[in-house]
Scaffold this motif. Structure first.
Motif, PDB file in Angstrom:
ATOM      1  N   SER A 221       0.819  -1.206   0.000  1.00 46.40           N
ATOM      2  CA  SER A 221       0.000   0.000   0.000  1.00 46.40           C
ATOM      3  C   SER A 221       0.854   1.259   0.000  1.00 46.40           C
ATOM      4  O   SER A 221       1.853   1.342   0.714  1.00 46.40           O
ATOM      5  CB  SER A 221      -0.905   0.006   1.234  1.00 46.40           C
ATOM      6  N   THR A 222       0.431   2.262  -0.794  1.00 47.97           N
ATOM      7  CA  THR A 222       1.128   3.537  -0.821  1.00 47.97           C
ATOM      8  C   THR A 222       0.631   4.460   0.293  1.00 47.97           C
ATOM      9  O   THR A 222       1.162   5.557   0.461  1.00 47.97           O
ATOM     10  CB  THR A 222       0.945   4.248  -2.176  1.00 47.97           C
TER      11      THR A 222
ATOM     12  N   ARG B  79       1.680  -0.666  -5.048  1.00 47.18           N
ATOM     13  CA  ARG B  79       2.807  -0.795  -5.969  1.00 47.18           C
ATOM     14  C   ARG B  79       3.543  -2.111  -5.732  1.00 47.18           C
ATOM     15  O   ARG B  79       3.625  -2.583  -4.609  1.00 47.18           O
ATOM     16  CB  ARG B  79       3.780   0.361  -5.777  1.00 47.18           C
ATOM     17  N   GLU B  80       4.079  -2.634  -6.812  1.00 44.26           N
ATOM     18  CA  GLU B  80       4.826  -3.888  -6.735  1.00 44.26           C
ATOM     19  C   GLU B  80       6.129  -3.686  -5.975  1.00 44.26           C
ATOM     20  O   GLU B  80       6.839  -2.712  -6.153  1.00 44.26           O
ATOM     21  CB  GLU B  80       5.137  -4.370  -8.158  1.00 44.26           C
TER      22      GLU B  80
ATOM     23  N   ARG C 244       7.119  -2.423 -13.184  1.00 45.82           N
ATOM     24  CA  ARG C 244       6.441  -2.665 -11.911  1.00 45.82           C
ATOM     25  C   ARG C 244       4.954  -2.380 -12.011  1.00 45.82           C
ATOM     26  O   ARG C 244       4.536  -1.392 -12.602  1.00 45.82           O
ATOM     27  CB  ARG C 244       7.056  -1.796 -10.827  1.00 45.82           C
ATOM     28  N   MET C 245       4.170  -3.248 -11.413  1.00 46.87           N
ATOM     29  CA  MET C 245       2.722  -3.168 -11.485  1.00 46.87           C
ATOM     30  C   MET C 245       2.175  -2.196 -10.433  1.00 46.87           C
ATOM     31  O   MET C 245       2.678  -2.140  -9.310  1.00 46.87           O
ATOM     32  CB  MET C 245       2.157  -4.574 -11.241  1.00 46.87           C
ATOM     33  N   VAL C 246       1.141  -1.434 -10.805  1.00 47.65           N
ATOM     34  CA  VAL C 246       0.441  -0.555  -9.872  1.00 47.65           C
ATOM     35  C   VAL C 246      -1.046  -0.838 -10.025  1.00 47.65           C
ATOM     36  O   VAL C 246      -1.599  -0.713 -11.121  1.00 47.65           O
ATOM     37  CB  VAL C 246       0.720   0.935 -10.165  1.00 47.65           C
ATOM     38  N   LEU C 247      -1.691  -1.254  -8.946  1.00 44.68           N
ATOM     39  CA  LEU C 247      -3.125  -1.539  -8.955  1.00 44.68           C
ATOM     40  C   LEU C 247      -3.815  -0.714  -7.874  1.00 44.68           C
ATOM     41  O   LEU C 247      -3.238  -0.450  -6.823  1.00 44.68           O
ATOM     42  CB  LEU C 247      -3.384  -3.029  -8.685  1.00 44.68           C
ATOM     43  N   ARG C 248      -5.051  -0.335  -8.131  1.00 46.16           N
ATOM     44  CA  ARG C 248      -5.836   0.398  -7.148  1.00 46.16           C
ATOM     45  C   ARG C 248      -6.727  -0.616  -6.443  1.00 46.16           C
ATOM     46  O   ARG C 248      -7.644  -1.169  -7.053  1.00 46.16           O
ATOM     47  CB  ARG C 248      -6.666   1.468  -7.848  1.00 46.16           C
TER      48      ARG C 248
ATOM     49  N   GLY D 206       1.030   3.886   3.346  1.00 46.10           N
ATOM     50  CA  GLY D 206       1.977   3.788   4.448  1.00 46.10           C
ATOM     51  C   GLY D 206       1.510   2.927   5.598  1.00 46.10           C
ATOM     52  O   GLY D 206       2.063   2.997   6.685  1.00 46.10           O
ATOM     53  N   THR D 207       0.502   2.095   5.366  1.00 48.94           N
ATOM     54  CA  THR D 207      -0.023   1.254   6.439  1.00 48.94           C
ATOM     55  C   THR D 207       0.728  -0.066   6.563  1.00 48.94           C
ATOM     56  O   THR D 207       0.613  -0.742   7.575  1.00 48.94           O
ATOM     57  CB  THR D 207      -1.504   0.934   6.191  1.00 48.94           C
ATOM     58  N   GLY D 208       1.459  -0.448   5.512  1.00 47.54           N
ATOM     59  CA  GLY D 208       2.166  -1.719   5.542  1.00 47.54           C
ATOM     60  C   GLY D 208       1.320  -2.888   5.086  1.00 47.54           C
ATOM     61  O   GLY D 208       1.780  -4.025   5.079  1.00 47.54           O
ATOM     62  N   TYR D 209       0.083  -2.631   4.673  1.00 45.73           N
ATOM     63  CA  TYR D 209      -0.799  -3.703   4.210  1.00 45.73           C
ATOM     64  C   TYR D 209      -0.344  -4.173   2.829  1.00 45.73           C
ATOM     65  O   TYR D 209       0.050  -3.359   1.993  1.00 45.73           O
ATOM     66  CB  TYR D 209      -2.244  -3.210   4.144  1.00 45.73           C
ATOM     67  N   THR D 210      -0.372  -5.496   2.588  1.00 42.43           N
ATOM     68  CA  THR D 210       0.080  -6.050   1.312  1.00 42.43           C
ATOM     69  C   THR D 210      -0.919  -7.033   0.747  1.00 42.43           C
ATOM     70  O   THR D 210      -1.691  -7.659   1.484  1.00 42.43           O
ATOM     71  CB  THR D 210       1.433  -6.779   1.456  1.00 42.43           C
ATOM     72  N   TYR D 211      -0.916  -7.154  -0.565  1.00 42.65           N
ATOM     73  CA  TYR D 211      -1.607  -8.210  -1.294  1.00 42.65           C
ATOM     74  C   TYR D 211      -0.534  -9.049  -1.964  1.00 42.65           C
ATOM     75  O   TYR D 211       0.532  -8.535  -2.321  1.00 42.65           O
ATOM     76  CB  TYR D 211      -2.514  -7.651  -2.388  1.00 42.65           C
ATOM     77  N   VAL D 212      -0.813 -10.326  -2.190  1.00 41.35           N
ATOM     78  CA  VAL D 212       0.110 -11.204  -2.904  1.00 41.35           C
ATOM     79  C   VAL D 212      -0.598 -11.699  -4.148  1.00 41.35           C
ATOM     80  O   VAL D 212      -1.745 -12.144  -4.084  1.00 41.35           O
ATOM     81  CB  VAL D 212       0.535 -12.402  -2.024  1.00 41.35           C
ATOM     82  N   THR D 213       0.061 -11.579  -5.306  1.00 47.69           N
ATOM     83  CA  THR D 213      -0.539 -11.993  -6.568  1.00 47.69           C
ATOM     84  C   THR D 213       0.547 -12.485  -7.511  1.00 47.69           C
ATOM     85  O   THR D 213       1.721 -12.519  -7.151  1.00 47.69           O
ATOM     86  CB  THR D 213      -1.338 -10.833  -7.200  1.00 47.69           C
ATOM     87  N   ARG D 214       0.160 -12.869  -8.708  1.00 45.48           N
ATOM     88  CA  ARG D 214       1.100 -13.287  -9.742  1.00 45.48           C
ATOM     89  C   ARG D 214       0.960 -12.355 -10.931  1.00 45.48           C
ATOM     90  O   ARG D 214      -0.092 -11.765 -11.129  1.00 45.48           O
ATOM     91  CB  ARG D 214       0.797 -14.714 -10.215  1.00 45.48           C
ATOM     92  N   LYS D 215       2.034 -12.221 -11.706  1.00 45.73           N
ATOM     93  CA  LYS D 215       1.946 -11.425 -12.921  1.00 45.73           C
ATOM     94  C   LYS D 215       2.751 -12.088 -14.024  1.00 45.73           C
ATOM     95  O   LYS D 215       3.689 -12.837 -13.757  1.00 45.73           O
ATOM     96  CB  LYS D 215       2.430 -10.002 -12.691  1.00 45.73           C
ATOM     97  N   ASN D 216       2.369 -11.802 -15.251  1.00 41.58           N
ATOM     98  CA  ASN D 216       3.077 -12.325 -16.402  1.00 41.58           C
ATOM     99  C   ASN D 216       4.221 -11.380 -16.726  1.00 41.58           C
ATOM    100  O   ASN D 216       4.004 -10.231 -17.107  1.00 41.58           O
ATOM    101  CB  ASN D 216       2.126 -12.448 -17.596  1.00 41.58           C
ATOM    102  N   ARG D 217       5.431 -11.838 -16.568  1.00 35.06           N
ATOM    103  CA  ARG D 217       6.619 -10.999 -16.756  1.00 35.06           C
ATOM    104  C   ARG D 217       6.807 -10.594 -18.216  1.00 35.06           C
ATOM    105  O   ARG D 217       7.358  -9.547 -18.506  1.00 35.06           O
ATOM    106  CB  ARG D 217       7.852 -11.753 -16.259  1.00 35.06           C
TER     107      ARG D 217
END
Length: 55
Positions: free
Chosen positions: A15-16, A52-53, A35-39, A18-29
């Motif tokens: 998370s941008t 941000r990745e 770097r991936m950015v998702l809302r 600043g909370t330190g929360y994260t998601y884990v996912t996969r991406k096609n390189r």
């Protein structure tokens, strides 16, 4: 057996807000080399923010 250079690596989205929360996912390189950015929803601040990745 997994390849040493996997086409779909596991990445962390931090998370941008600043909370330190994260998601884990996969991406096609091959399709997304930069770097991936998702809302996504951050439950700590209770709103949607950019994630941000992280490497």
């Amino acid at each position: 057996m997994a390849k040493t250079q996997d086409v779909r690596p596991v990445i962390k989205l931090r998370s941008t807000a600043g909370t330190g929360y994260t998601y884990v996912t996969r991406k096609n390189r091959r399709n997304d080399p930069e770097r991936m950015v998702l809302r996504k929803f951050d439950p700590v601040v209770r709103r949607h923010v950019d994630f941000r990745e992280e490497r």
